[in-house]
Design a protein around this motif. Sequence first.
Motif, PDB file in Angstrom:
ATOM      1  N   THR A 172      23.707  29.239  32.062  1.00  0.00           N
ATOM      2  CA  THR A 172      23.576  30.388  32.962  1.00  0.00           C
ATOM      3  C   THR A 172      22.488  31.338  32.474  1.00  0.00           C
ATOM      4  N   LEU A 173      22.448  31.576  31.169  1.00  0.00           N
ATOM      5  CA  LEU A 173      21.404  32.437  30.597  1.00  0.00           C
ATOM      6  C   LEU A 173      20.028  31.831  30.839  1.00  0.00           C
ATOM      7  N   PHE A 174      19.957  30.506  30.696  1.00  0.00           N
ATOM      8  CA  PHE A 174      18.701  29.787  30.958  1.00  0.00           C
ATOM      9  C   PHE A 174      18.290  29.976  32.416  1.00  0.00           C
ATOM     10  N   ALA A 175      19.234  29.779  33.338  1.00  0.00           N
ATOM     11  CA  ALA A 175      18.932  29.884  34.767  1.00  0.00           C
ATOM     12  C   ALA A 175      18.444  31.278  35.138  1.00  0.00           C
ATOM     13  N   LEU A 176      19.072  32.302  34.562  1.00  0.00           N
ATOM     14  CA  LEU A 176      18.678  33.679  34.847  1.00  0.00           C
ATOM     15  C   LEU A 176      17.226  33.923  34.463  1.00  0.00           C
ATOM     16  N   GLN A 177      16.869  33.553  33.238  1.00  0.00           N
ATOM     17  CA  GLN A 177      15.499  33.806  32.786  1.00  0.00           C
ATOM     18  C   GLN A 177      14.512  32.839  33.442  1.00  0.00           C
ATOM     19  N   PHE A 178      14.988  31.660  33.857  1.00  0.00           N
ATOM     20  CA  PHE A 178      14.136  30.687  34.540  1.00  0.00           C
ATOM     21  C   PHE A 178      13.680  31.229  35.890  1.00  0.00           C
ATOM     22  N   PHE A 179      14.626  31.647  36.731  1.00  0.00           N
ATOM     23  CA  PHE A 179      14.267  32.148  38.057  1.00  0.00           C
ATOM     24  C   PHE A 179      13.472  33.451  37.972  1.00  0.00           C
ATOM     25  N   TRP A 180      13.793  34.282  36.979  1.00  0.00           N
ATOM     26  CA  TRP A 180      13.096  35.564  36.811  1.00  0.00           C
ATOM     27  C   TRP A 180      11.597  35.374  36.589  1.00  0.00           C
ATOM     28  N   GLN A 181      11.232  34.275  35.939  1.00  0.00           N
ATOM     29  CA  GLN A 181       9.827  34.095  35.561  1.00  0.00           C
ATOM     30  C   GLN A 181       8.890  33.885  36.740  1.00  0.00           C
ATOM     31  N   PHE A 182       9.411  33.400  37.863  1.00  0.00           N
ATOM     32  CA  PHE A 182       8.540  33.145  39.015  1.00  0.00           C
ATOM     33  C   PHE A 182       7.972  34.442  39.599  1.00  0.00           C
ATOM     34  N   PRO A 183       8.799  35.421  39.962  1.00  0.00           N
ATOM     35  CA  PRO A 183       8.199  36.674  40.440  1.00  0.00           C
ATOM     36  C   PRO A 183       7.361  37.362  39.362  1.00  0.00           C
ATOM     37  N   LEU A 257      13.745  43.769  43.472  1.00  0.00           N
ATOM     38  CA  LEU A 257      13.513  43.218  44.818  1.00  0.00           C
ATOM     39  C   LEU A 257      12.690  44.181  45.664  1.00  0.00           C
ATOM     40  N   ASN A 258      12.911  45.472  45.491  1.00  0.00           N
ATOM     41  CA  ASN A 258      12.152  46.483  46.220  1.00  0.00           C
ATOM     42  C   ASN A 258      10.654  46.347  45.954  1.00  0.00           C
ATOM     43  N   PHE A 259      10.306  46.082  44.685  1.00  0.00           N
ATOM     44  CA  PHE A 259       8.889  45.925  44.338  1.00  0.00           C
ATOM     45  C   PHE A 259       8.329  44.611  44.883  1.00  0.00           C
ATOM     46  N   ALA A 260       9.174  43.569  44.955  1.00  0.00           N
ATOM     47  CA  ALA A 260       8.730  42.294  45.528  1.00  0.00           C
ATOM     48  C   ALA A 260       8.460  42.458  47.026  1.00  0.00           C
ATOM     49  N   ILE A 261       9.322  43.195  47.707  1.00  0.00           N
ATOM     50  CA  ILE A 261       9.134  43.464  49.134  1.00  0.00           C
ATOM     51  C   ILE A 261       7.899  44.329  49.352  1.00  0.00           C
ATOM     52  N   ARG A 262       7.681  45.281  48.455  1.00  0.00           N
ATOM     53  CA  ARG A 262       6.493  46.131  48.546  1.00  0.00           C
ATOM     54  C   ARG A 262       5.212  45.301  48.446  1.00  0.00           C
ATOM     55  N   LEU A 263       5.244  44.277  47.577  1.00  0.00           N
ATOM     56  CA  LEU A 263       4.083  43.386  47.468  1.00  0.00           C
ATOM     57  C   LEU A 263       3.845  42.675  48.797  1.00  0.00           C
ATOM     58  N   PHE A 264       4.932  42.223  49.441  1.00  0.00           N
ATOM     59  CA  PHE A 264       4.822  41.551  50.745  1.00  0.00           C
ATOM     60  C   PHE A 264       4.198  42.480  51.788  1.00  0.00           C
ATOM     61  N   LYS A 265       4.580  43.746  51.755  1.00  0.00           N
ATOM     62  CA  LYS A 265       4.092  44.705  52.750  1.00  0.00           C
ATOM     63  C   LYS A 265       2.653  45.140  52.485  1.00  0.00           C
ATOM     64  N   GLU A 266       2.340  45.384  51.200  1.00  0.00           N
ATOM     65  CA  GLU A 266       1.037  45.974  50.866  1.00  0.00           C
ATOM     66  C   GLU A 266      -0.024  44.938  50.504  1.00  0.00           C
ATOM     67  N   MET A 267       0.407  43.835  49.926  1.00  0.00           N
ATOM     68  CA  MET A 267      -0.521  42.740  49.567  1.00  0.00           C
ATOM     69  C   MET A 267      -1.670  43.221  48.676  1.00  0.00           C
ATOM     70  N   THR A 268      -1.379  44.084  47.709  1.00  0.00           N
ATOM     71  CA  THR A 268      -2.422  44.649  46.857  1.00  0.00           C
ATOM     72  C   THR A 268      -2.199  44.304  45.386  1.00  0.00           C
ATOM     73  N   ALA A 269      -3.265  44.410  44.612  1.00  0.00           N
ATOM     74  CA  ALA A 269      -3.177  44.176  43.170  1.00  0.00           C
ATOM     75  C   ALA A 269      -2.299  45.245  42.521  1.00  0.00           C
ATOM     76  N   LYS A 270      -2.355  46.459  43.053  1.00  0.00           N
ATOM     77  CA  LYS A 270      -1.529  47.551  42.522  1.00  0.00           C
ATOM     78  C   LYS A 270      -0.049  47.241  42.692  1.00  0.00           C
ATOM     79  N   ALA A 271       0.337  46.748  43.852  1.00  0.00           N
ATOM     80  CA  ALA A 271       1.731  46.399  44.115  1.00  0.00           C
ATOM     81  C   ALA A 271       2.179  45.251  43.208  1.00  0.00           C
TER      82      ALA A 271
END
Length: 297
Positions: A172-183, A257-271
């Motif tokens: 479970t610890l492996f899975a948590l850090q595994f999925f986290w690495q993609f974003p 997740l809020n920051f991931a959604i912000r990236l989707f909306k803004e599509m910027t390097a800053k986001a």
Amino acid sequence: MARAKSSTVKHTVISDFKEITKMRLSLSVVFSSLAGYLLGVETINIQTLILLALGGYFMVGASNGFNQIIEKDLDALMKRTQNRPVPSGRMSVRSAFIISSIFTLLGIIILYTINKQTAMFGAISIFLYACAYTPLKTMTPIAVFVGAIPGAIPFMLGWVAATNDFGIEPGTLFALQFFWQFPHFWAIGWFLYDDYEKAGFKMLPTGKKDKGTAVQTIMYTIWTIIVSIIPVFGFTGKLQLSIVAAIIVFILGLGMLNFAIRLFKEMTAKAARQLMLASVLYITLIQIVYVVDKFIN
């Protein structure tokens, strides 16, 4: 005058040593493994804790060293990496290889003194990082998936060091850090896209800074949140979370997740940069919450 010159040389050697082993990254990995150890252990053994920290640092340092040797010509093309010891010529490939080899041996030996499984997983992480993830970076975006495997081992490694056992808890610890690495890595790949493109690195899932990449970033963030709260349901053996801790973990996940959604909306390097910073804060706080919750409940 001679003393001043000596001091400068000493500073350069220390700086290059930090750079070849990526000291900040290595210390963050050690933090993850120590958190995993504290989650798995019943009685804290300071000697084992120190051995795990040293062995973990040597293993990550070795992986980074081999990575910089293999990518020295590509690093020279990128502004972010061109001043590293090997591509800049301050350190020879031979010296870097010797340092990395010594670190590998020390890391495996130290982790072996804890238990065999810890040493085995440590060795696997070096092999996958240097021999699979590194060469794949210029071939396919699947490299991030491959790289997420050694990247997810440290949190799990701590539990294995504490228990000499691999089961649902370290899984479970492996899975948590595994999925986290993609974003986390896709955020880095986004705001460093131009630099990575110079070296031919394919870090984004669609190969571009587009909605497809942003959507996948959101999806993997959601998977991370789901895995993070699973221990509260009692499915993960000795790895457990109280309801209060699970709520805190969930709220932290929503923040990321809020920051991931912000990236989707803004599509910027800053986001993208903001998401990267948020992801680092998230995984650190999650590990702290897990450990604190164990010891107060």
